[in-house]
Motif scaffolding. Structure first.
Motif, PDB file in Angstrom:
ATOM      1  N   ARG A 231      68.575 -45.252  73.181  1.00  0.00           N
ATOM      2  CA  ARG A 231      67.834 -44.571  74.244  1.00  0.00           C
ATOM      3  C   ARG A 231      68.728 -43.533  74.922  1.00  0.00           C
ATOM      4  O   ARG A 231      68.261 -42.457  75.305  1.00  0.00           O
ATOM      5  CB  ARG A 231      67.343 -45.599  75.263  1.00  0.00           C
ATOM      6  CG  ARG A 231      66.514 -45.013  76.406  1.00  0.00           C
ATOM      7  CD  ARG A 231      66.163 -46.096  77.415  1.00  0.00           C
ATOM      8  NE  ARG A 231      65.382 -45.562  78.502  1.00  0.00           N
ATOM      9  CZ  ARG A 231      65.853 -44.875  79.533  1.00  0.00           C
ATOM     10  NH1 ARG A 231      67.169 -44.633  79.598  1.00  0.00           N
ATOM     11  NH2 ARG A 231      65.056 -44.425  80.489  1.00  0.00           N
ATOM     12  N   GLY A 232      70.019 -43.846  75.039  1.00  0.00           N
ATOM     13  CA  GLY A 232      70.947 -42.901  75.651  1.00  0.00           C
ATOM     14  C   GLY A 232      71.051 -41.605  74.874  1.00  0.00           C
ATOM     15  O   GLY A 232      71.154 -40.520  75.463  1.00  0.00           O
TER      16      GLY A 232
ATOM     17  N   VAL B 205      60.529 -43.117  71.015  1.00  0.00           N
ATOM     18  CA  VAL B 205      61.257 -42.034  70.338  1.00  0.00           C
ATOM     19  C   VAL B 205      62.559 -42.560  69.756  1.00  0.00           C
ATOM     20  O   VAL B 205      62.912 -42.273  68.611  1.00  0.00           O
ATOM     21  CB  VAL B 205      61.515 -40.869  71.319  1.00  0.00           C
ATOM     22  CG1 VAL B 205      62.400 -39.810  70.644  1.00  0.00           C
ATOM     23  CG2 VAL B 205      60.215 -40.245  71.778  1.00  0.00           C
ATOM     24  N   ALA B 206      63.288 -43.388  70.548  1.00  0.00           N
ATOM     25  CA  ALA B 206      64.566 -43.932  70.072  1.00  0.00           C
ATOM     26  C   ALA B 206      64.365 -44.798  68.836  1.00  0.00           C
ATOM     27  O   ALA B 206      65.122 -44.716  67.863  1.00  0.00           O
ATOM     28  CB  ALA B 206      65.225 -44.738  71.191  1.00  0.00           C
ATOM     29  N   ARG B 207      63.325 -45.644  68.871  1.00  0.00           N
ATOM     30  CA  ARG B 207      63.047 -46.527  67.734  1.00  0.00           C
ATOM     31  C   ARG B 207      62.662 -45.709  66.500  1.00  0.00           C
ATOM     32  O   ARG B 207      63.114 -45.978  65.383  1.00  0.00           O
ATOM     33  CB  ARG B 207      61.935 -47.516  68.095  1.00  0.00           C
ATOM     34  CG  ARG B 207      61.664 -48.551  67.001  1.00  0.00           C
ATOM     35  CD  ARG B 207      60.776 -49.679  67.492  1.00  0.00           C
ATOM     36  NE  ARG B 207      59.467 -49.185  67.899  1.00  0.00           N
ATOM     37  CZ  ARG B 207      59.038 -49.161  69.160  1.00  0.00           C
ATOM     38  NH1 ARG B 207      59.821 -49.573  70.145  1.00  0.00           N
ATOM     39  NH2 ARG B 207      57.826 -48.736  69.436  1.00  0.00           N
TER      40      ARG B 207
ATOM     41  N   ALA C 150      67.110 -35.847  64.235  1.00  0.00           N
ATOM     42  CA  ALA C 150      66.315 -37.072  64.171  1.00  0.00           C
ATOM     43  C   ALA C 150      65.476 -37.241  65.426  1.00  0.00           C
ATOM     44  O   ALA C 150      64.290 -37.601  65.362  1.00  0.00           O
ATOM     45  CB  ALA C 150      67.224 -38.283  63.978  1.00  0.00           C
ATOM     46  N   VAL C 151      66.070 -36.979  66.577  1.00  0.00           N
ATOM     47  CA  VAL C 151      65.339 -37.136  67.831  1.00  0.00           C
ATOM     48  C   VAL C 151      64.233 -36.092  67.953  1.00  0.00           C
ATOM     49  O   VAL C 151      63.105 -36.403  68.353  1.00  0.00           O
ATOM     50  CB  VAL C 151      66.308 -37.053  69.030  1.00  0.00           C
ATOM     51  CG1 VAL C 151      65.521 -37.005  70.351  1.00  0.00           C
ATOM     52  CG2 VAL C 151      67.256 -38.240  69.030  1.00  0.00           C
ATOM     53  N   GLN C 152      64.542 -34.844  67.616  1.00  0.00           N
ATOM     54  CA  GLN C 152      63.517 -33.804  67.711  1.00  0.00           C
ATOM     55  C   GLN C 152      62.345 -34.078  66.773  1.00  0.00           C
ATOM     56  O   GLN C 152      61.180 -33.875  67.144  1.00  0.00           O
ATOM     57  CB  GLN C 152      64.145 -32.439  67.406  1.00  0.00           C
ATOM     58  CG  GLN C 152      65.083 -31.951  68.501  1.00  0.00           C
ATOM     59  CD  GLN C 152      65.793 -30.670  68.140  1.00  0.00           C
ATOM     60  OE1 GLN C 152      65.946 -30.325  66.954  1.00  0.00           O
ATOM     61  NE2 GLN C 152      66.245 -29.933  69.155  1.00  0.00           N
TER      62      GLN C 152
ATOM     63  N   HIS D 289      58.358 -34.981  67.851  1.00  0.00           N
ATOM     64  CA  HIS D 289      57.189 -34.340  67.256  1.00  0.00           C
ATOM     65  C   HIS D 289      56.221 -35.366  66.671  1.00  0.00           C
ATOM     66  O   HIS D 289      55.004 -35.282  66.883  1.00  0.00           O
ATOM     67  CB  HIS D 289      57.639 -33.355  66.176  1.00  0.00           C
ATOM     68  CG  HIS D 289      56.506 -32.696  65.462  1.00  0.00           C
ATOM     69  ND1 HIS D 289      55.716 -31.723  66.042  1.00  0.00           N
ATOM     70  CD2 HIS D 289      56.020 -32.883  64.195  1.00  0.00           C
ATOM     71  CE1 HIS D 289      54.797 -31.344  65.175  1.00  0.00           C
ATOM     72  NE2 HIS D 289      54.963 -32.018  64.056  1.00  0.00           N
ATOM     73  N   ARG D 290      56.748 -36.365  65.967  1.00  0.00           N
ATOM     74  CA  ARG D 290      55.876 -37.356  65.329  1.00  0.00           C
ATOM     75  C   ARG D 290      55.162 -38.246  66.342  1.00  0.00           C
ATOM     76  O   ARG D 290      53.993 -38.600  66.154  1.00  0.00           O
ATOM     77  CB  ARG D 290      56.694 -38.227  64.362  1.00  0.00           C
ATOM     78  CG  ARG D 290      57.166 -37.497  63.114  1.00  0.00           C
ATOM     79  CD  ARG D 290      57.624 -38.481  62.044  1.00  0.00           C
ATOM     80  NE  ARG D 290      58.726 -39.323  62.507  1.00  0.00           N
ATOM     81  CZ  ARG D 290      60.005 -38.991  62.404  1.00  0.00           C
ATOM     82  NH1 ARG D 290      60.343 -37.823  61.876  1.00  0.00           N
ATOM     83  NH2 ARG D 290      60.963 -39.812  62.823  1.00  0.00           N
ATOM     84  N   THR D 291      55.860 -38.604  67.390  1.00  0.00           N
ATOM     85  CA  THR D 291      55.254 -39.511  68.376  1.00  0.00           C
ATOM     86  C   THR D 291      54.398 -38.791  69.392  1.00  0.00           C
ATOM     87  O   THR D 291      53.543 -39.403  70.044  1.00  0.00           O
ATOM     88  CB  THR D 291      56.345 -40.291  69.131  1.00  0.00           C
ATOM     89  OG1 THR D 291      57.187 -39.380  69.836  1.00  0.00           O
ATOM     90  CG2 THR D 291      57.170 -41.135  68.169  1.00  0.00           C
TER      91      THR D 291
END
Length: 344
Positions: free
Chosen positions: A28-29, A20-22, A48-50, A54-56
């Motif tokens: 990652r934090g 998700v972070a990548r 961006a994280v949300q 969803h994508r991953t």
């Protein structure tokens, strides 16, 4: 990136927080802070994280997170009434559904727990400690120790209605019982009724006390005397309403209106009036309280006071999650609405 990747043995593995972070282009934090409430995260990073989640197809490993945070990521819906009341009274089901929906938006499951006896209370209290993050407490009576025990144990809780004797120590969300009762009694008076009786809710509950107080205050405002013979106790059940109405008719056969402390009791009142040959609303007007499904299945359909159940549910969840997050207890009182139908 695909929702899963192959490991060295050729098996597909679920996406991780690192994936998700990548995908989001953040640390990652930052992902961890988003997963734990989004504190100290910019709106752009949050979006961006949300999107990356969803994508991953990333899902939280609840067991692993609970080991780190000390939280269970679950909430209890604790009903301190006998089991049969849960199935009879439609308000409990409406409230449960609303709380479940509100918590689902935070991906938090809700556990239904019923504690109508002392033995059930002891078992539930043992389970609650260490197994849930907070409690939504429903139907609290005077002398019931549950709210005080949860508070003393440091368990975040929000009560539906003000818990008796707890003052500002316990968060609660309630409808304006006093104001709703006043609106109904004034409506009955303005429609020409002058012998207005009431079937009160249990007087060991905040709702029962507040609705009776609203009845008394409005009689005084309208210049009508308060008469104990026009007040009959009820227990929020259909049978209780029927028995109370029979008592009122015996004491004061000239009553021309009844304000009833719940729609379910009002159904029982209608049964008693029909048996006595009294027409509703021609001979006796009937007003309820709740605007539950019972108001629509009654014949005639009930004029009643609407409690905003959706808002009560969502506010209970909001206040509880805030308290779990470290905020102080809060009190929320929501307005009611008079709903005119056929019974008055």
């Amino acid at each position: 990136m695909s929702r899963t990747e192959q490991n060295g043995a050729g098996r597909r593995r679920p996406p991780t927080i690192h994936d998700v972070a990548r995908e989001a282009g953040v640390s990652r934090g930052t992902v961890s802070r988003v997963l734990n409430g989004g504190h100290n995260v910019s709106p752009a990073a949050l979006d961006a994280v949300q999107s990356a989640i969803h994508r991953t197809g990333y899902t939280v490993n609840r067991h692993a997170r609970s080991l780190i945070t000390g939280r269970s990521d679950s909430v209890a819906f604790l009903l301190t009434e006998p089991q049969e009341r849960f199935f009879e009274d439609p308000n409990f089901n409406v409230l449960l559904r609303g709380c479940t929906t509100a918590l689902a938006a935070h991906d938090i499951p809700l556990l239904l727990m019923i504690a109508g006896t002392e033995a059930e209370r002891r078992r539930n209290m043992r389970y609650i400690a260490g197994h849930v993050d907070g409690v939504l407490l429903v139907s609290s009576h005077s002398g019931d120790p549950v709210a005080a025990q949860l508070h003393e144990a440091g368990v975040p809780l929000v009560a539906c209605g003000k818990p008796p004797g707890q003052g500002s120590k316990v968060s609660y969300v309630a409808a304006d019982d006093l104001g709703g009762a006043r609106d109904m009694v004034r409506y009955l008076y303005e429609s020409g009724r002058r012998r207005i009786a009431t079937v009160a809710g249990p007087l060991d509950t905040p709702g029962g006390v507040e609705r009776l107080a609203g009845y008394r205050a409005t009689l005084a405002e309208c210049g009508l005397p308060y008469d104990e013979a026009l007040v009959a106790p009820g227990d929020y059940s259909r049978a209780g309403g029927e028995a109370a109405a029979s008592l009122l008719l015996e004491r004061a056969p000239d009553i021309d209106a009844v304000f009833v402390g719940s729609d379910l009791m009002a159904q029982g009142v209608l049964t008693a009036l029909e048996r006595a040959g009294r027409r509703v609303p021609q001979d006796i007007a009937v007003g309820g309280f709740d605007d539950s499904p019972a108001a629509l299945t009654a014949r005639p359909e009930l004029t009643t006071v609407r409690q905003p159940w959706d808002r009560i549910s969502s506010e209970m969840v909001r206040v509880l999650l805030a308290q779990i997050g470290g905020e102080d207890p809060a009190a929320v009182i929501l307005p009611t609405e008079l709903v005119r139908r056929d019974s008055a």
